[in-house]
Design a protein around this motif. Structure first.
Motif, PDB file in Angstrom:
ATOM      1  N   ARG A  97       1.406   7.892  11.015  1.00  0.00           N
ATOM      2  CA  ARG A  97       0.056   8.280  11.442  1.00  0.00           C
ATOM      3  C   ARG A  97      -1.000   7.526  10.637  1.00  0.00           C
ATOM      4  O   ARG A  97      -1.952   6.988  11.190  1.00  0.00           O
ATOM      5  N   ASP A  98      -0.813   7.483   9.309  1.00  0.00           N
ATOM      6  CA  ASP A  98      -1.776   6.790   8.446  1.00  0.00           C
ATOM      7  C   ASP A  98      -1.853   5.310   8.794  1.00  0.00           C
ATOM      8  O   ASP A  98      -2.933   4.712   8.819  1.00  0.00           O
ATOM      9  N   LEU A  99      -0.698   4.711   9.059  1.00  0.00           N
ATOM     10  CA  LEU A  99      -0.660   3.288   9.391  1.00  0.00           C
ATOM     11  C   LEU A  99      -1.339   3.025  10.723  1.00  0.00           C
ATOM     12  O   LEU A  99      -2.077   2.046  10.893  1.00  0.00           O
ATOM     13  N   HIS A 100      -1.100   3.899  11.671  1.00  0.00           N
ATOM     14  CA  HIS A 100      -1.685   3.730  13.003  1.00  0.00           C
ATOM     15  C   HIS A 100      -3.208   3.857  12.959  1.00  0.00           C
ATOM     16  O   HIS A 100      -3.924   3.137  13.664  1.00  0.00           O
ATOM     17  N   GLU A 101      -3.701   4.746  12.117  1.00  0.00           N
ATOM     18  CA  GLU A 101      -5.137   5.032  12.092  1.00  0.00           C
ATOM     19  C   GLU A 101      -5.939   4.053  11.238  1.00  0.00           C
ATOM     20  O   GLU A 101      -7.143   3.895  11.434  1.00  0.00           O
ATOM     21  N   SER A 102      -5.281   3.405  10.286  1.00  0.00           N
ATOM     22  CA  SER A 102      -6.012   2.527   9.375  1.00  0.00           C
ATOM     23  C   SER A 102      -5.083   1.444   8.829  1.00  0.00           C
ATOM     24  O   SER A 102      -3.870   1.661   8.700  1.00  0.00           O
ATOM     25  N   ASN A 103      -5.654   0.289   8.502  1.00  0.00           N
ATOM     26  CA  ASN A 103      -4.845  -0.770   7.904  1.00  0.00           C
ATOM     27  C   ASN A 103      -4.818  -0.671   6.373  1.00  0.00           C
ATOM     28  O   ASN A 103      -4.410  -1.593   5.685  1.00  0.00           O
ATOM     29  N   LYS A 104      -5.229   0.468   5.855  1.00  0.00           N
ATOM     30  CA  LYS A 104      -5.256   0.675   4.399  1.00  0.00           C
ATOM     31  C   LYS A 104      -3.873   0.493   3.791  1.00  0.00           C
ATOM     32  O   LYS A 104      -3.740   0.007   2.656  1.00  0.00           O
ATOM     33  N   TYR A 105      -2.837   0.883   4.531  1.00  0.00           N
ATOM     34  CA  TYR A 105      -1.470   0.812   4.000  1.00  0.00           C
ATOM     35  C   TYR A 105      -0.656  -0.297   4.672  1.00  0.00           C
ATOM     36  O   TYR A 105       0.573  -0.246   4.695  1.00  0.00           O
ATOM     37  N   ILE A 106      -1.346  -1.301   5.175  1.00  0.00           N
ATOM     38  CA  ILE A 106      -0.670  -2.341   5.948  1.00  0.00           C
ATOM     39  C   ILE A 106       0.299  -3.159   5.098  1.00  0.00           C
ATOM     40  O   ILE A 106       1.285  -3.700   5.596  1.00  0.00           O
ATOM     41  N   ASN A 107       0.056  -3.235   3.772  1.00  0.00           N
ATOM     42  CA  ASN A 107       0.932  -4.017   2.899  1.00  0.00           C
ATOM     43  C   ASN A 107       2.231  -3.296   2.543  1.00  0.00           C
ATOM     44  O   ASN A 107       3.182  -3.938   2.071  1.00  0.00           O
ATOM     45  N   CYS A 108       2.275  -1.983   2.749  1.00  0.00           N
ATOM     46  CA  CYS A 108       3.358  -1.168   2.189  1.00  0.00           C
ATOM     47  C   CYS A 108       4.758  -1.620   2.588  1.00  0.00           C
ATOM     48  O   CYS A 108       5.676  -1.635   1.771  1.00  0.00           O
ATOM     49  N   ILE A 109       4.925  -1.967   3.852  1.00  0.00           N
ATOM     50  CA  ILE A 109       6.259  -2.296   4.358  1.00  0.00           C
ATOM     51  C   ILE A 109       6.748  -3.622   3.795  1.00  0.00           C
ATOM     52  O   ILE A 109       7.854  -3.723   3.244  1.00  0.00           O
ATOM     53  N   ASP A 110       5.933  -4.665   3.913  1.00  0.00           N
ATOM     54  CA  ASP A 110       6.361  -6.004   3.493  1.00  0.00           C
ATOM     55  C   ASP A 110       6.436  -6.134   1.977  1.00  0.00           C
ATOM     56  O   ASP A 110       7.289  -6.862   1.454  1.00  0.00           O
TER      57      ASP A 110
END
Length: 335
Positions: A194-207
């Motif tokens: 949900r957080d990822l879908h709503e904002s790119n704030k956590y876009i780095n987390c996976i990679d």
């Protein structure tokens, strides 16, 4: 001047009509089309050498073809040579370090430059709202040179964008290598999605997590997915082990439990690793960086920002030295 390209071919037909094969073909076709789409999108942006440039693609009723930059060899093939053998009647996999891995850990400046360039590449991909989602040694191509006692990484490419997706389309998360995926994906954490879908704030987390696991794998001298008893040679001693996330069936719950353990005991896990050849300050710096990359709580995991991370893997005094010295340490034969 003759230029060489890498060519990928994906067959659209099966030699038989088994439903399982048909499903696999459909998935492979979807992945191939996605990779072409993502690469074409990234290629329109600034020229980033770490991203392969796609030159042409073609699709007919039988196959999908596309040509892109030819890179070097995969980090996985450069790092390990795996050979099955018997010891006292028991099957053991002898994991020998490749020349590149030895060179990488005996030249701290090139090691830091490798980390810095990979973080820069991930930052670029994520800055375009794209998550690679399959960062692993097999998908990192390296070109390097070694002349006498000088070692230099010439080129790095991050390849294979078939599993990549826009951060807003979290339903597209897909990877065939669960050992490199972050905990929140392993257990399908709905809060994270949900957080990822709503904002790119956590876009780095996976990679970032995936690259952290890649670095951990190099340090431990054993493929992270290896589920069979293996022998590794580190700092003059033989150790019998399995890959840190190695488990039969590659079960997500078992991997998740190991991820929890990893976050609590990283320093202990790295005790018998190639990091022991670093001096104390360099080792502490790297363990600190790796602990931030492998932070279990995605909200606390390190967030890539060039102005922030450029001083983490590289001290300011190192930056000028990188291009002046590639001299290999004398203790390289002991690792």
């Amino acid at each position: 001047t003759i230029k060489e390209y890498a060519v990928k071919q994906i067959s659209k037909k099966s030699s038989n009509n088994q439903s399982l094969l048909s499903l696999n073909l459909e998935e492979n076709i979807k992945i191939a089309r996605n990779e072409i789409k993502i690469l074409k999108y990234l290629n329109k942006k600034e020229n980033n050498d770490i991203i392969p440039r796609i030159y042409d693609h073609y699709e007919d009723s039988n196959d999908i073809w596309f040509a892109y930059d030819k890179g070097g060899n995969s980090l996985s093939s450069l790092s390990f040579k795996i050979k099955g053998e018997f010891e006292k009647g028991e099957r053991i996999y002898n994991i020998q370090k490749g020349i590149f891995l030895k060179l990488l850990f005996t030249n701290i400046l090139q090691f830091k430059l490798f980390i810095k360039n990979m973080l820069s590449g991930i930052e670029f991909i994520n800055s375009q709202n794209i998550i690679h989602s399959d960062i692993k040694p097999e998908n990192i191509l390296i070109e390097y040179s070694k002349l006498n006692n000088n070692f230099e990484i010439k080129k790095i490419k991050i390849i294979d964008y078939g599993s990549s997706f826009n951060y807003a389309n979290v339903s597209n998360i897909n990877s065939n290598t669960p050992e490199y995926l972050c905990p929140e994906i392993t257990i399908n954490n709905k809060n994270f999605l949900r957080d990822l879908h709503e904002s790119n704030k956590y876009i780095n987390c996976i990679d970032i997590w995936s690259f952290g696991i890649t670095l951990l794998e190099l340090c431990l001298c054993c493929p992270i997915w290896m589920s069979y008893k293996s022998k590794v040679f580190i700092n003059g001693k033989n150790y019998y082990t399995i890959g840190y996330f190695g488990c039969k069936g590659r079960e997500g719950n078992k991997i998740y439990q190991k991820q929890i353990e990893l976050s609590k005991n990283l320093g202990k896990i790295l005790k018998n690793s190639l990091l022991q050849i670093f001096d104390k300050s360099e080792k502490e710096m790297f363990v600190d960086l790796l602990s931030k990359m492998l932070e279990f709580n995605y909200k606390k995991r390190i967030n890539i920002n060039y102005s922030k991370y450029q001083k983490i893997p590289l001290k300011s005094s190192d930056i000028n030295l990188i291009y002046k010295s590639g001299v290999i340490r004398s203790n390289s034969s002991n690792i």
